[in-house]
Design an enzyme around this catalytic site. Structure first.
Site, PDB file in Angstrom:
ATOM      1  CB  THR A   1      35.277   1.025 -14.436  1.00 31.91           C
ATOM      2  OG1 THR A   1      34.782   2.241 -13.892  1.00 31.91           O
ATOM      3  CG2 THR A   1      34.198   0.471 -15.367  1.00 31.91           C
ATOM      4  CG  ASP A   2      33.934   3.500  -9.754  1.00 31.03           C
ATOM      5  OD1 ASP A   2      33.997   3.778 -10.971  1.00 31.03           O
ATOM      6  OD2 ASP A   2      34.164   4.338  -8.861  1.00 31.03           O
ATOM      7  CD  GLU A   3      32.527   5.506 -15.269  1.00 31.66           C
ATOM      8  OE1 GLU A   3      31.732   5.500 -16.217  1.00 31.66           O
ATOM      9  OE2 GLU A   3      33.469   6.315 -15.181  1.00 31.66           O
TER      10      GLU A   3
ATOM     11  CE1 TYR B   1      35.277   2.425 -20.006  1.00 28.72           C
ATOM     12  CE2 TYR B   1      34.167   3.463 -18.150  1.00 28.72           C
ATOM     13  CZ  TYR B   1      35.233   2.741 -18.658  1.00 28.72           C
ATOM     14  OH  TYR B   1      36.247   2.331 -17.831  1.00 28.72           O
TER      15      TYR B   1
ATOM     16  CE  LYS C   1      36.371  -1.943 -18.339  1.00 30.60           C
ATOM     17  NZ  LYS C   1      37.678  -2.443 -18.830  1.00 30.60           N
TER      18      LYS C   1
HETATM   19  P1  NAD Z   1      43.466   4.526 -21.703  1.00 31.53           P
HETATM   20  O1  NAD Z   1      42.378   4.944 -22.637  1.00 31.53           O
HETATM   21  O2  NAD Z   1      44.434   5.526 -21.207  1.00 31.53           O
HETATM   22  O3  NAD Z   1      44.317   3.359 -22.380  1.00 31.53           O
HETATM   23  C1  NAD Z   1      43.732   2.301 -23.084  1.00 31.53           C
HETATM   24  C2  NAD Z   1      44.832   1.558 -23.854  1.00 31.53           C
HETATM   25  O4  NAD Z   1      44.217   0.458 -24.535  1.00 31.53           O
HETATM   26  C3  NAD Z   1      45.528   2.422 -24.903  1.00 31.53           C
HETATM   27  O5  NAD Z   1      46.917   2.230 -24.845  1.00 31.53           O
HETATM   28  C4  NAD Z   1      44.958   1.918 -26.217  1.00 31.53           C
HETATM   29  O6  NAD Z   1      45.856   2.041 -27.297  1.00 31.53           O
HETATM   30  C5  NAD Z   1      44.681   0.459 -25.890  1.00 31.53           C
HETATM   31  N1  NAD Z   1      43.619  -0.100 -26.734  1.00 31.53           N
HETATM   32  C6  NAD Z   1      42.394   0.448 -26.981  1.00 31.53           C
HETATM   33  N2  NAD Z   1      41.718  -0.337 -27.842  1.00 31.53           N
HETATM   34  C7  NAD Z   1      42.519  -1.400 -28.115  1.00 31.53           C
HETATM   35  C8  NAD Z   1      42.376  -2.541 -28.926  1.00 31.53           C
HETATM   36  N3  NAD Z   1      41.262  -2.749 -29.649  1.00 31.53           N
HETATM   37  N4  NAD Z   1      43.380  -3.441 -28.970  1.00 31.53           N
HETATM   38  C9  NAD Z   1      44.512  -3.237 -28.254  1.00 31.53           C
HETATM   39  N5  NAD Z   1      44.719  -2.158 -27.481  1.00 31.53           N
HETATM   40  C10 NAD Z   1      43.733  -1.254 -27.418  1.00 31.53           C
HETATM   41  O7  NAD Z   1      42.713   3.792 -20.510  1.00 31.53           O
HETATM   42  P2  NAD Z   1      43.036   3.763 -18.946  1.00 31.53           P
HETATM   43  O8  NAD Z   1      42.406   4.930 -18.318  1.00 31.53           O
HETATM   44  O9  NAD Z   1      44.469   3.489 -18.750  1.00 31.53           O
HETATM   45  O10 NAD Z   1      42.190   2.476 -18.522  1.00 31.53           O
HETATM   46  C11 NAD Z   1      42.769   1.176 -18.571  1.00 31.53           C
HETATM   47  C12 NAD Z   1      41.760   0.163 -18.076  1.00 31.53           C
HETATM   48  O11 NAD Z   1      41.382   0.473 -16.735  1.00 31.53           O
HETATM   49  C13 NAD Z   1      40.457   0.140 -18.874  1.00 31.53           C
HETATM   50  O12 NAD Z   1      40.030  -1.196 -18.977  1.00 31.53           O
HETATM   51  C14 NAD Z   1      39.490   0.952 -18.036  1.00 31.53           C
HETATM   52  O13 NAD Z   1      38.158   0.538 -18.251  1.00 31.53           O
HETATM   53  C15 NAD Z   1      39.966   0.607 -16.645  1.00 31.53           C
HETATM   54  N6  NAD Z   1      39.701   1.642 -15.602  1.00 31.53           N
HETATM   55  C16 NAD Z   1      40.083   2.937 -15.814  1.00 31.53           C
HETATM   56  C17 NAD Z   1      39.877   3.881 -14.808  1.00 31.53           C
HETATM   57  C18 NAD Z   1      40.308   5.317 -14.972  1.00 31.53           C
HETATM   58  O14 NAD Z   1      40.013   6.145 -14.097  1.00 31.53           O
HETATM   59  N7  NAD Z   1      41.008   5.685 -16.023  1.00 31.53           N
HETATM   60  C19 NAD Z   1      39.270   3.494 -13.611  1.00 31.53           C
HETATM   61  C20 NAD Z   1      38.877   2.158 -13.450  1.00 31.53           C
HETATM   62  C21 NAD Z   1      39.113   1.240 -14.457  1.00 31.53           C
HETATM   63  O1  TDX Z   2      35.481  18.494 -19.209  1.00 33.67           O
HETATM   64  C1  TDX Z   2      35.000  17.820 -18.286  1.00 33.67           C
HETATM   65  N1  TDX Z   2      34.211  18.429 -17.358  1.00 33.67           N
HETATM   66  C2  TDX Z   2      33.608  17.778 -16.326  1.00 33.67           C
HETATM   67  O2  TDX Z   2      32.892  18.383 -15.515  1.00 33.67           O
HETATM   68  C3  TDX Z   2      35.236  16.395 -18.135  1.00 33.67           C
HETATM   69  C4  TDX Z   2      36.107  15.664 -19.112  1.00 33.67           C
HETATM   70  C5  TDX Z   2      34.629  15.754 -17.085  1.00 33.67           C
HETATM   71  N2  TDX Z   2      33.836  16.409 -16.206  1.00 33.67           N
HETATM   72  C6  TDX Z   2      33.213  15.652 -15.083  1.00 33.67           C
HETATM   73  C7  TDX Z   2      32.512  14.376 -15.471  1.00 33.67           C
HETATM   74  C8  TDX Z   2      32.727  13.504 -14.263  1.00 33.67           C
HETATM   75  O3  TDX Z   2      31.737  13.776 -13.284  1.00 33.67           O
HETATM   76  O4  TDX Z   2      34.286  15.258 -14.230  1.00 33.67           O
HETATM   77  C9  TDX Z   2      34.092  13.939 -13.711  1.00 33.67           C
HETATM   78  C10 TDX Z   2      35.245  13.053 -14.156  1.00 33.67           C
HETATM   79  O5  TDX Z   2      35.130  12.877 -15.548  1.00 33.67           O
HETATM   80  P1  TDX Z   2      36.144  11.955 -16.389  1.00 33.67           P
HETATM   81  O6  TDX Z   2      37.530  12.374 -16.084  1.00 33.67           O
HETATM   82  O7  TDX Z   2      35.676  11.935 -17.798  1.00 33.67           O
HETATM   83  O8  TDX Z   2      35.934  10.530 -15.674  1.00 33.67           O
HETATM   84  P2  TDX Z   2      34.633   9.627 -15.457  1.00 33.67           P
HETATM   85  O9  TDX Z   2      33.601   9.886 -16.471  1.00 33.67           O
HETATM   86  O10 TDX Z   2      34.235   9.744 -14.020  1.00 33.67           O
HETATM   87  O11 TDX Z   2      35.253   8.154 -15.748  1.00 33.67           O
HETATM   88  C11 TDX Z   2      36.579   7.813 -15.295  1.00 33.67           C
HETATM   89  O12 TDX Z   2      36.564   6.999 -14.153  1.00 33.67           O
HETATM   90  C12 TDX Z   2      36.159   5.663 -14.283  1.00 33.67           C
HETATM   91  C13 TDX Z   2      37.378   7.113 -16.405  1.00 33.67           C
HETATM   92  O13 TDX Z   2      37.351   7.909 -17.565  1.00 33.67           O
HETATM   93  C14 TDX Z   2      36.842   5.734 -16.688  1.00 33.67           C
HETATM   94  O14 TDX Z   2      37.655   5.070 -17.649  1.00 33.67           O
HETATM   95  C15 TDX Z   2      36.858   4.955 -15.416  1.00 33.67           C
HETATM   96  O15 TDX Z   2      36.301   3.688 -15.625  1.00 33.67           O
END
Ligand code: NAD
Ligand code: TDX
Length: 350
Positions: free
Chosen positions: A131-133, A156, A160
């Protein structure tokens, strides 16, 4: 013929990656390893569950024995590692699960790959999705590049960042072939409604307050999930060993502006008067340590691997709204699970 392990394939991004790989590469055998935590949902994959080149294995990556047994029986050529605890707010209330899955789980996979491949690394690849975080929080200007120093600020992002460092350590120490990509905020179908966009869609639909943390002036760079999946495909096949690629949408939005746009789209989709949904906007207590701004420079990926995002944001949001409104069963099954207690704890005292 290739045997590919995808971890976390029942989650949001993972399910889109599994679908793309199963459909686009019929000569690959795709194994999806997922523990089916609250975020994992096999309903995300019903359209490909019977494909002959697809296998689902329920298992936890924190279980080292299970992971090494799976490698021994399947002889994987490549790993695309997405399994993680992914929600920042949950990491604030329960950091330990993030350490276990995101750090220990990743090391278990690295160890298993290393043991299985011994030193025969030709045509092997461990691809870690991050992630970019990990880069921390930006001020008003500047973009994260692949050489920006790590500065994670939430449990988190710290977990990562730690997993990214370990993946690089296995490259330098043991010569394990690795690639890492760091992506910005994803949105689209199948995202769990703890994240901002699906949470807001669901609340607007049900006439519930849309909780906006702080002043709503935090900025995120949004990318449609299928565009992330296409970047992952490109990097998995053509990324250079040991390299990192940033993935982003060149699409920065202040949270409050994004929510106003979403409200406009929802008004139209639900045949409400313009401005009706926006009345639900409610400012609530800020997230602890809330990162101010993320913005990604993905020019390396664009130049070297010729990737670019395919969708404009408004079009992507409309597609996403359509999907949620047309998949009410998917949502109602989630709402009837642990979501309610999560929601009440998370938002009850804000
Ligand atoms: P998500 O939470 O929707 O899905 C995570 C999946 O991993 C789920 O299916 C869960 O069951 C599985 N999982 C969790 N713990 C596990 C374990 N111990 N063993 C096996 N499986 C397990 O997450 P996502 O948003 O799809 O993110 C996927 C990946 O991409 C993550 O590594 C996250 O850090 C990265 N990522 C997410 C975002 C975003 O915006 N969502 C952005 C950048 C990177
Ligand atoms: O109820 C809310 N109200 C609100 O203002 C929630 C859930 C979020 N927010 C804000 C927090 C953030 O500034 O909105 C923005 C987006 O929040 P999230 O959807 O929780 O995402 P963020 O915390 O930015 O992280 C996401 O992007 C990077 C993903 O959850 C991560 O898994 C990924 O790595």
């Amino acid at each position: 013929m290739k045997n590919i392990l995808i971890t976390g394939g029942a989650g949001f991004i993972g399910s889109h990656v599994v679908r793309l790989m199963v459909k686009k590469y019929p000569n690959y055998q795709i194994v999806n390893l997922d523990a089916l935590t609250y975020a994992g949902n096999l309903e995300n994959l019903t359209d490909i569950e019977h494909a002959s080149n697809y296998e689902f294995v329920k298992g936890d990556i924190t279980d080292a024995k299970l992971v090494s047994r799976l490698f021994a029986t399947h002889n994987f050529d490549g790993v695309i590692h997405l399994a993680a605890e992914s929600h920042v707010d949950r990491s604030i209330s329960n950091p330990l699960e993030f350490i276990q899955t995101n750090i220990i789980g990743t090391v278990n996979l690295l160890n298993a790959a290393r043991m299985q491949w011994k030193d025969q690394f030709e045509d092997k690849l461990f691809y870690h999705i991050s992630t970019d975080e990990v880069y921390g929080s930006l001020g008003e200007t500047g973009l994260f590049t692949e050489t920006t120093s790590y500065d994670p600020r939430s449990p988190y992002s710290a977990s990562k960042a730690s997993s990214d460092h370990l993946v690089r350590a296995y490259f330098h120490t043991y010569g394990l072939p690795v690639v890492i990509s760091n992506c910005s905020n994803n949105y689209g179908p199948n995202q769990f409604p703890e994240k901002l966009i699906p949470l807001a869609i669901n609340n607007i639909k049900n006439n519930k307050p849309i909780p906006i943390y702080g002043k709503g002036d935090n900025i995120r760079d949004w990318l449609f999930v299928e565009d992330h999946a296409s970047a992952i495909d490109e990097i998995f096949h053509n990324g250079k060993n040991g390299e990192t690629y940033n993935i982003g949408g060149l699409n920065e939005w202040k949270n409050i502006d994004l929510i106003h746009l979403l409200c406009k789209i929802m008004d139209k989709a639900l045949h409400r008067a313009e401005g009706e949904s926006a009345k639900l906007i409610t400012f609530v207590k800020d997230r602890a340590g809330h990162d101010q701004r993320y913005a990604i420079d993905s020019s390396k990926l664009m130049k070297e691997l010729n990737w670019k995002p395919s969708l404009q944001f408004e079009e992507g949001l409309e597609k996403t709204v359509d999907w949620y409104l047309n998949n009410q069963k998917w949502m109602s099954r989630i709402l009837s699970g642990e979501y309610e207690s999560y929601y009440n704890t998370q938002y009850g005292d804000r």
